[in-house]
Motif scaffolding. Structure first.
Motif, PDB file in Angstrom:
ATOM      1  N   LEU A  47      39.698  46.386  40.376  1.00 31.56           N
ATOM      2  CA  LEU A  47      39.360  45.144  39.682  1.00 31.56           C
ATOM      3  C   LEU A  47      38.449  45.405  38.489  1.00 31.56           C
ATOM      4  CD1 LEU A  47      38.681  42.663  42.647  1.00 31.56           C
ATOM      5  CD2 LEU A  47      40.790  42.969  41.334  1.00 31.56           C
ATOM      6  N   MET A  48      37.529  46.367  38.644  1.00 30.93           N
ATOM      7  CA  MET A  48      36.572  46.656  37.585  1.00 30.93           C
ATOM      8  C   MET A  48      37.067  47.721  36.604  1.00 30.93           C
ATOM      9  SD  MET A  48      34.123  44.560  37.870  1.00 30.93           S
ATOM     10  CE  MET A  48      33.187  45.267  36.509  1.00 30.93           C
ATOM     11  N   GLY A  49      38.225  48.319  36.865  1.00 33.38           N
ATOM     12  CA  GLY A  49      38.735  49.335  35.955  1.00 33.38           C
ATOM     13  C   GLY A  49      38.120  50.704  36.158  1.00 33.38           C
ATOM     14  N   VAL A  50      37.315  50.869  37.208  1.00 36.89           N
ATOM     15  CA  VAL A  50      36.768  52.184  37.532  1.00 36.89           C
ATOM     16  C   VAL A  50      37.905  53.111  37.963  1.00 36.89           C
ATOM     17  CG1 VAL A  50      35.159  53.439  39.020  1.00 36.89           C
ATOM     18  CG2 VAL A  50      34.574  51.153  38.200  1.00 36.89           C
ATOM     19  N   VAL A  51      38.873  52.531  38.672  1.00 38.55           N
ATOM     20  CA  VAL A  51      40.125  53.201  39.022  1.00 38.55           C
ATOM     21  C   VAL A  51      41.247  52.327  38.471  1.00 38.55           C
ATOM     22  CG1 VAL A  51      41.654  53.866  40.915  1.00 38.55           C
ATOM     23  CG2 VAL A  51      39.198  54.267  41.107  1.00 38.55           C
ATOM     24  N   HIS A  52      42.197  52.926  37.793  1.00 39.47           N
ATOM     25  CA  HIS A  52      43.303  52.150  37.238  1.00 39.47           C
ATOM     26  C   HIS A  52      44.447  52.073  38.230  1.00 39.47           C
ATOM     27  CE1 HIS A  52      41.672  51.460  33.241  1.00 39.47           C
ATOM     28  NE2 HIS A  52      41.205  52.693  33.280  1.00 39.47           N
ATOM     29  N   TRP A  60      41.950  37.292  35.075  1.00 36.55           N
ATOM     30  CA  TRP A  60      40.793  36.437  35.279  1.00 36.55           C
ATOM     31  C   TRP A  60      40.866  35.297  34.285  1.00 36.55           C
ATOM     32  CZ3 TRP A  60      37.261  34.292  37.994  1.00 36.55           C
ATOM     33  CH2 TRP A  60      36.093  33.779  37.439  1.00 36.55           C
ATOM     34  N   ARG A  61      40.913  34.075  34.809  1.00 34.70           N
ATOM     35  CA  ARG A  61      41.039  32.881  33.984  1.00 34.70           C
ATOM     36  C   ARG A  61      42.249  32.962  33.058  1.00 34.70           C
ATOM     37  NH1 ARG A  61      34.732  31.455  32.348  1.00 34.70           N
ATOM     38  NH2 ARG A  61      34.160  30.595  34.395  1.00 34.70           N
ATOM     39  N   GLY A  62      43.328  33.549  33.578  1.00 35.16           N
ATOM     40  CA  GLY A  62      44.564  33.649  32.818  1.00 35.16           C
ATOM     41  C   GLY A  62      44.627  34.805  31.856  1.00 35.16           C
ATOM     42  N   ASN A  63      43.532  35.580  31.718  1.00 34.45           N
ATOM     43  CA  ASN A  63      43.494  36.714  30.807  1.00 34.45           C
ATOM     44  C   ASN A  63      43.780  38.004  31.571  1.00 34.45           C
ATOM     45  OD1 ASN A  63      42.648  35.124  28.515  1.00 34.45           O
ATOM     46  ND2 ASN A  63      40.606  35.066  29.438  1.00 34.45           N
ATOM     47  N   ALA A  64      44.757  38.773  31.102  1.00 30.88           N
ATOM     48  CA  ALA A  64      45.133  40.012  31.778  1.00 30.88           C
ATOM     49  C   ALA A  64      44.019  41.045  31.644  1.00 30.88           C
ATOM     50  CB  ALA A  64      46.424  40.553  31.188  1.00 30.88           C
ATOM     51  N   LEU A  65      43.656  41.664  32.782  1.00 32.84           N
ATOM     52  CA  LEU A  65      42.619  42.692  32.801  1.00 32.84           C
ATOM     53  C   LEU A  65      43.176  44.081  33.092  1.00 32.84           C
ATOM     54  CD1 LEU A  65      39.856  40.954  34.987  1.00 32.84           C
ATOM     55  CD2 LEU A  65      40.113  40.860  32.490  1.00 32.84           C
ATOM     56  N   THR A  66      44.420  44.155  33.534  1.00 32.76           N
ATOM     57  CA  THR A  66      44.945  45.368  34.153  1.00 32.76           C
ATOM     58  C   THR A  66      44.752  46.618  33.309  1.00 32.76           C
ATOM     59  OG1 THR A  66      46.655  43.875  34.997  1.00 32.76           O
ATOM     60  CG2 THR A  66      46.908  46.218  35.477  1.00 32.76           C
ATOM     61  N   LYS A  67      44.889  46.520  32.001  1.00 26.90           N
ATOM     62  CA  LYS A  67      44.818  47.705  31.140  1.00 26.90           C
ATOM     63  C   LYS A  67      43.484  47.830  30.412  1.00 26.90           C
ATOM     64  CE  LYS A  67      49.822  47.890  30.428  1.00 26.90           C
ATOM     65  NZ  LYS A  67      50.932  47.922  29.442  1.00 26.90           N
ATOM     66  N   LEU A  68      42.552  46.933  30.684  1.00 23.31           N
ATOM     67  CA  LEU A  68      41.270  46.960  29.976  1.00 23.31           C
ATOM     68  C   LEU A  68      40.332  47.996  30.588  1.00 23.31           C
ATOM     69  CD1 LEU A  68      40.441  43.168  29.446  1.00 23.31           C
ATOM     70  CD2 LEU A  68      41.567  44.749  27.863  1.00 23.31           C
ATOM     71  N   ALA A  72      35.150  46.350  28.861  1.00 23.79           N
ATOM     72  CA  ALA A  72      35.827  45.145  28.387  1.00 23.79           C
ATOM     73  C   ALA A  72      35.934  44.106  29.489  1.00 23.79           C
ATOM     74  CB  ALA A  72      37.212  45.501  27.850  1.00 23.79           C
ATOM     75  N   ARG A  73      36.032  44.550  30.727  1.00 22.86           N
ATOM     76  CA  ARG A  73      36.058  43.606  31.844  1.00 22.86           C
ATOM     77  C   ARG A  73      34.684  42.955  32.032  1.00 22.86           C
ATOM     78  NH1 ARG A  73      40.598  46.088  35.979  1.00 22.86           N
ATOM     79  NH2 ARG A  73      41.547  47.478  34.425  1.00 22.86           N
TER      80      ARG A  73
END
Length: 230
Positions: A47-52, A60-68, A72-73
């Motif tokens: 979720l935090m991007g520490v591991v992809h 989150w709130r409709g904004n894609a986080l997967t590649k951030l 940026a998260r």
């Protein structure tokens, strides 16, 4: 709302997260329960991007986080309190808190509300973080996360190794963040009674999969204690 859909992750040849799908409603406290080693911490790190994640989506709130990236998260309003706290033992309490404000555009000291939430940090603001007890360090770690002014606070087992009186304080603080400040909280927890006392919603993970979910008030009727004991 935080939405996770079809999330998969592997460590070596082990399939750790298996098509994880869950939602965390805004302005509520959601707990994620499960035994050790089922993938809870890996999910939070994804979720935090520490591991992809290898596949799937996070929004989150409709904004894609997967590649951030992680920073940026944080800029999107997420904050993370990891298992083990990870405070800086040689920095003072105040310095540890100010590190958490690094993402703010104009940090200007520690807001009074942080010390209102955790009065012990005010009393010990000049002491080194490593000199604090485990419970005090946990409060410091939460306070540091709040310094980024998040909308979604993610915590990994904040009650681990903490004395009962501090556990109660942490529970009250998390409910206060939700009820008075409108914050969204996602909490990984193994301590069933603590989770049941503060949860609006719950999810249960087993072997990398979500196997149950529902309202916090229904945890006893839904047999959650038995699910996480199996």
């Amino acid at each position: 709302m935080l939405e996770v859909d079809g999330l998969n992750q592997y460590y070596g040849g082990s399939h750790i997260l298996r098509d994880v799908k869950l939602a965390v409603p805004e302005g509520k406290l959601t707990v994620l329960l499960g035994r050790n080693g089922v993938g809870k911490t890996t999910l939070l790190r994804c979720l935090m991007g520490v591991v992809h994640a290898k596949s799937g989506s996070i929004a989150w709130r409709g904004n894609a986080l997967t590649k951030l990236p992680t920073w940026a998260r944080v800029a999107q309003g997420l904050a993370y309190v990891p298992q083990g706290r990870d405070i800086f033992p040689r920095l003072s309490v105040e310095e540890n808190l100010l590190v958490g404000a690094a993402s703010r555009k104009a940090p200007s000291g520690v807001p009074e509300r942080i010390y209102d939430l955790f009065p012990v940090l005010w009393n010990m603001r000049s002491r080194r973080g490593g000199d604090l007890s485990g419970g005090q360090q946990q409060q410091l770690a939460i306070g540091r996360a709040l310094m980024s002014e998040p909308q979604l606070l993610i915590l990994d087992e904040p009650t681990e190794g903490i004395q009962p009186s501090i556990i109660q304080d942490i529970g009250r603080t998390l409910r206060q963040l939700v009820e008075e400040m409108g914050m969204t909280v996602l909490l990984v927890e193994q301590y069933y009674d603590f989770a049941k006392a503060i949860a609006d919603h719950y999810w249960v993970m087993r072997r990398g999969e979500i196997v149950a979910g529902g309202e916090g008030a229904a945890m006893d009727q839904d047999g959650v204690r038995e699910l996480i004991a199996v």
